[in-house]
Design an enzyme around this catalytic site. Structure first.
Site, PDB file in Angstrom:
ATOM      1  N   ASP A  34     -62.780 -27.470 101.528  1.00  0.00           N
ATOM      2  CA  ASP A  34     -62.683 -26.616 100.336  1.00  0.00           C
ATOM      3  C   ASP A  34     -63.931 -25.746 100.177  1.00  0.00           C
ATOM      4  O   ASP A  34     -65.031 -26.154 100.553  1.00  0.00           O
ATOM      5  CB  ASP A  34     -62.486 -27.502  99.097  1.00  0.00           C
ATOM      6  CG  ASP A  34     -62.021 -26.700  97.897  1.00  0.00           C
ATOM      7  OD1 ASP A  34     -61.435 -25.612  98.084  1.00  0.00           O
ATOM      8  OD2 ASP A  34     -62.247 -27.155  96.758  1.00  0.00           O
TER       9      ASP A  34
ATOM     10  N   ASN B  11     -63.895 -22.134 100.867  1.00  0.00           N
ATOM     11  CA  ASN B  11     -63.890 -20.888 101.667  1.00  0.00           C
ATOM     12  C   ASN B  11     -63.901 -19.645 100.774  1.00  0.00           C
ATOM     13  O   ASN B  11     -64.605 -18.663 101.059  1.00  0.00           O
ATOM     14  CB  ASN B  11     -62.631 -20.810 102.535  1.00  0.00           C
ATOM     15  CG  ASN B  11     -62.589 -21.886 103.597  1.00  0.00           C
ATOM     16  OD1 ASN B  11     -63.592 -22.552 103.844  1.00  0.00           O
ATOM     17  ND2 ASN B  11     -61.442 -22.067 104.224  1.00  0.00           N
TER      18      ASN B  11
ATOM     19  N   ARG C 155     -64.951 -19.290  97.609  1.00  0.00           N
ATOM     20  CA  ARG C 155     -66.226 -19.101  96.915  1.00  0.00           C
ATOM     21  C   ARG C 155     -67.313 -18.649  97.882  1.00  0.00           C
ATOM     22  O   ARG C 155     -68.186 -17.855  97.542  1.00  0.00           O
ATOM     23  CB  ARG C 155     -66.633 -20.404  96.203  1.00  0.00           C
ATOM     24  CG  ARG C 155     -65.899 -20.590  94.889  1.00  0.00           C
ATOM     25  CD  ARG C 155     -65.980 -22.002  94.396  1.00  0.00           C
ATOM     26  NE  ARG C 155     -65.072 -22.865  95.148  1.00  0.00           N
ATOM     27  CZ  ARG C 155     -65.191 -24.175  95.211  1.00  0.00           C
ATOM     28  NH1 ARG C 155     -66.188 -24.796  94.612  1.00  0.00           N
ATOM     29  NH2 ARG C 155     -64.310 -24.878  95.900  1.00  0.00           N
TER      30      ARG C 155
ATOM     31  N   ASN D 239     -50.927 -24.930  97.717  1.00  0.00           N
ATOM     32  CA  ASN D 239     -51.543 -23.681  98.200  1.00  0.00           C
ATOM     33  C   ASN D 239     -50.492 -22.621  98.546  1.00  0.00           C
ATOM     34  O   ASN D 239     -50.792 -21.431  98.590  1.00  0.00           O
ATOM     35  CB  ASN D 239     -52.411 -23.910  99.447  1.00  0.00           C
ATOM     36  CG  ASN D 239     -53.677 -24.693  99.198  1.00  0.00           C
ATOM     37  OD1 ASN D 239     -54.154 -25.394 100.086  1.00  0.00           O
ATOM     38  ND2 ASN D 239     -54.239 -24.582  98.009  1.00  0.00           N
TER      39      ASN D 239
ATOM     40  N   ARG E 101     -50.176 -19.394  96.613  1.00  0.00           N
ATOM     41  CA  ARG E 101     -51.229 -18.360  96.613  1.00  0.00           C
ATOM     42  C   ARG E 101     -50.637 -16.997  96.980  1.00  0.00           C
ATOM     43  O   ARG E 101     -49.540 -16.918  97.527  1.00  0.00           O
ATOM     44  CB  ARG E 101     -52.324 -18.748  97.608  1.00  0.00           C
ATOM     45  CG  ARG E 101     -53.095 -19.969  97.109  1.00  0.00           C
ATOM     46  CD  ARG E 101     -54.398 -20.119  97.813  1.00  0.00           C
ATOM     47  NE  ARG E 101     -55.117 -21.283  97.314  1.00  0.00           N
ATOM     48  CZ  ARG E 101     -56.332 -21.622  97.681  1.00  0.00           C
ATOM     49  NH1 ARG E 101     -56.972 -20.881  98.564  1.00  0.00           N
ATOM     50  NH2 ARG E 101     -56.922 -22.681  97.178  1.00  0.00           N
TER      51      ARG E 101
HETATM   52  C1  IPE Z   1     -57.442 -28.513  98.546  1.00  0.00           C
HETATM   53  O1  IPE Z   1     -58.163 -27.421  98.069  1.00  0.00           O
HETATM   54  C2  IPE Z   1     -56.526 -28.077  99.658  1.00  0.00           C
HETATM   55  C3  IPE Z   1     -57.178 -27.714 100.906  1.00  0.00           C
HETATM   56  C4  IPE Z   1     -58.458 -27.780 101.171  1.00  0.00           C
HETATM   57  C5  IPE Z   1     -56.284 -27.295 101.977  1.00  0.00           C
HETATM   58  P1  IPE Z   1     -57.682 -26.602  96.783  1.00  0.00           P
HETATM   59  O2  IPE Z   1     -58.677 -25.533  96.567  1.00  0.00           O
HETATM   60  O3  IPE Z   1     -56.277 -26.190  96.940  1.00  0.00           O
HETATM   61  O4  IPE Z   1     -57.755 -27.718  95.646  1.00  0.00           O
HETATM   62  P2  IPE Z   1     -57.851 -27.581  94.065  1.00  0.00           P
HETATM   63  O5  IPE Z   1     -56.824 -26.574  93.646  1.00  0.00           O
HETATM   64  O6  IPE Z   1     -59.238 -27.121  93.740  1.00  0.00           O
HETATM   65  O7  IPE Z   1     -57.590 -28.964  93.557  1.00  0.00           O
HETATM   66  C1  IPE Z   2     -59.963 -24.170 100.929  1.00  0.00           C
HETATM   67  O1  IPE Z   2     -60.719 -23.143 100.396  1.00  0.00           O
HETATM   68  C2  IPE Z   2     -58.979 -23.658 101.957  1.00  0.00           C
HETATM   69  C3  IPE Z   2     -57.601 -23.622 101.466  1.00  0.00           C
HETATM   70  C4  IPE Z   2     -57.179 -24.135 100.365  1.00  0.00           C
HETATM   71  C5  IPE Z   2     -56.619 -22.927 102.308  1.00  0.00           C
HETATM   72  P1  IPE Z   2     -60.303 -22.400  99.065  1.00  0.00           P
HETATM   73  O2  IPE Z   2     -59.520 -21.175  99.433  1.00  0.00           O
HETATM   74  O3  IPE Z   2     -59.616 -23.297  98.109  1.00  0.00           O
HETATM   75  O4  IPE Z   2     -61.720 -21.985  98.523  1.00  0.00           O
HETATM   76  P2  IPE Z   2     -62.208 -21.967  97.018  1.00  0.00           P
HETATM   77  O5  IPE Z   2     -61.972 -23.326  96.459  1.00  0.00           O
HETATM   78  O6  IPE Z   2     -61.401 -20.915  96.321  1.00  0.00           O
HETATM   79  O7  IPE Z   2     -63.650 -21.637  97.115  1.00  0.00           O
HETATM   80 MG    MG Z   3     -60.361 -24.547  96.641  1.00  0.00          MG
END
Ligand code: IPE
Ligand code: IPE
Ligand code: MG
Length: 237
Positions: A18, A20, A22, A66, A69
């Site tokens: 988690d 990426n 940010r 996800n 998104r």
């Molecule tokens: C968890 O991250 C899923 C993955 C890393 C693939 P999210 O960014 O989706 O989780 P939440 O929404 O903060 O709980």
């Molecule tokens: C995790 O990074 C990767 C996936 C969920 C695909 P995020 O995309 O959730 O990154 P943040 O949490 O918004 O920083």
């Molecule tokens: Mg995330």
């Protein structure tokens, strides 16, 4: 001099990648570039994990949630899967490593589905390391699916039978689950399998999570005492 205990190496590590988005935002870059950087970090970690003697690394790549998104972000992620499964995966095979996919692939673009399936079926037999991709994976739907399979096939849901109905059939339960990016939750990752996993949370955003950072998690794990409900070692005399 006191003898140093050898490091305990977990057999199976789960990784919630988690942060990426940010990471990219901090650099005024689009989120997709954060995912690219995350993919590069993951490739290095997989190699490092196999060198440490870890047998399974399960990377949480896309959760069922996800999938809601924006389409352009999802398309970027599908593009990364395409490139990984057409080129990088071959480097893994050369090192006697395999890939496995867990999750519901049926809603992914068809070419991605076939690439993922080929990735699994072209994996070497008897691999010493397996990189498990959790893609459109959600523990709740995995558990509901297993319950449905048990009912439909008249299978008694003993612990042994039930584990065989989960996506992770054949894999040992994770010993350690690492989450990067600062959130302290599991976000629907391996909820059944993680019953006795050690948990490690770090503020480091995933693209910055280097093998050196990974080693900190292994060191922390190595020093933990796993009790599985029993009393502390040496506590009864
Ligand atoms: C968890 O991250 C899923 C993955 C890393 C693939 P999210 O960014 O989706 O989780 P939440 O929404 O903060 O709980
Ligand atoms: C995790 O990074 C990767 C996936 C969920 C695909 P995020 O995309 O959730 O990154 P943040 O949490 O918004 O920083
Ligand atoms: Mg995330």
């Amino acid at each position: 001099m006191e003898k140093k205990e050898p490091l305990k190496i977990p057999a199976h590590v789960g990784l919630i990648m988690d942060g990426n988005g940010r990471w990219a935002k901090k650099r005024h870059m689009p989120r997709s570039l954060g995912h690219n950087a995350g993919m590069n970090a993951m490739i290095k970690l997989a190699e490092h994990a196999s060198e440490l003697g870890i047998k399974y690394l399960t990377v949480y790549t896309l959760s069922t949630e996800n999938l809601s998104r924006p389409q352009d972000e999802l398309d970027g992620l599908f593009g990364l899967f395409r490139s990984y499964f057409t080129s990088n995966v071959k480097k893994l095979y050369k090192k006697n490593a395999a890939v496995k996919i867990i999750g519901d692939l049926t809603v992914l673009p068809e070419d991605v589905q076939s690439l993922l399936k080929d990735g699994e079926s072209n994996s070497p037999d008897g691999a010493q390391f397996t990189l498990v991709f959790a893609i459109n994976y959600g523990a709740r739907s995995e558990i509901r699916r297993a319950v449905k399979l048990a009912a439909e096939n008249g299978i008694e849901p003993t612990e042994e039978n039930f584990e065989k109905l989960l996506y992770t059939a054949g894999l040992p339960a994770p010993d350690l689950i690492i989450r990067t990016g600062g959130e302290v939750r599991l976000s629907n990752f391996l909820l059944y399998q993680a019953a006795y996993a050690e948990l490690y949370f770090t503020e480091v955003l995933f693209p910055d999570f280097t093998p050196k950072e990974f080693d900190k998690a292994i060191k922390e794990y190595s020093g933990r005492e796993r009790r599985y409900g029993k009393i502390q070692e040496g506590a009864n005399g």
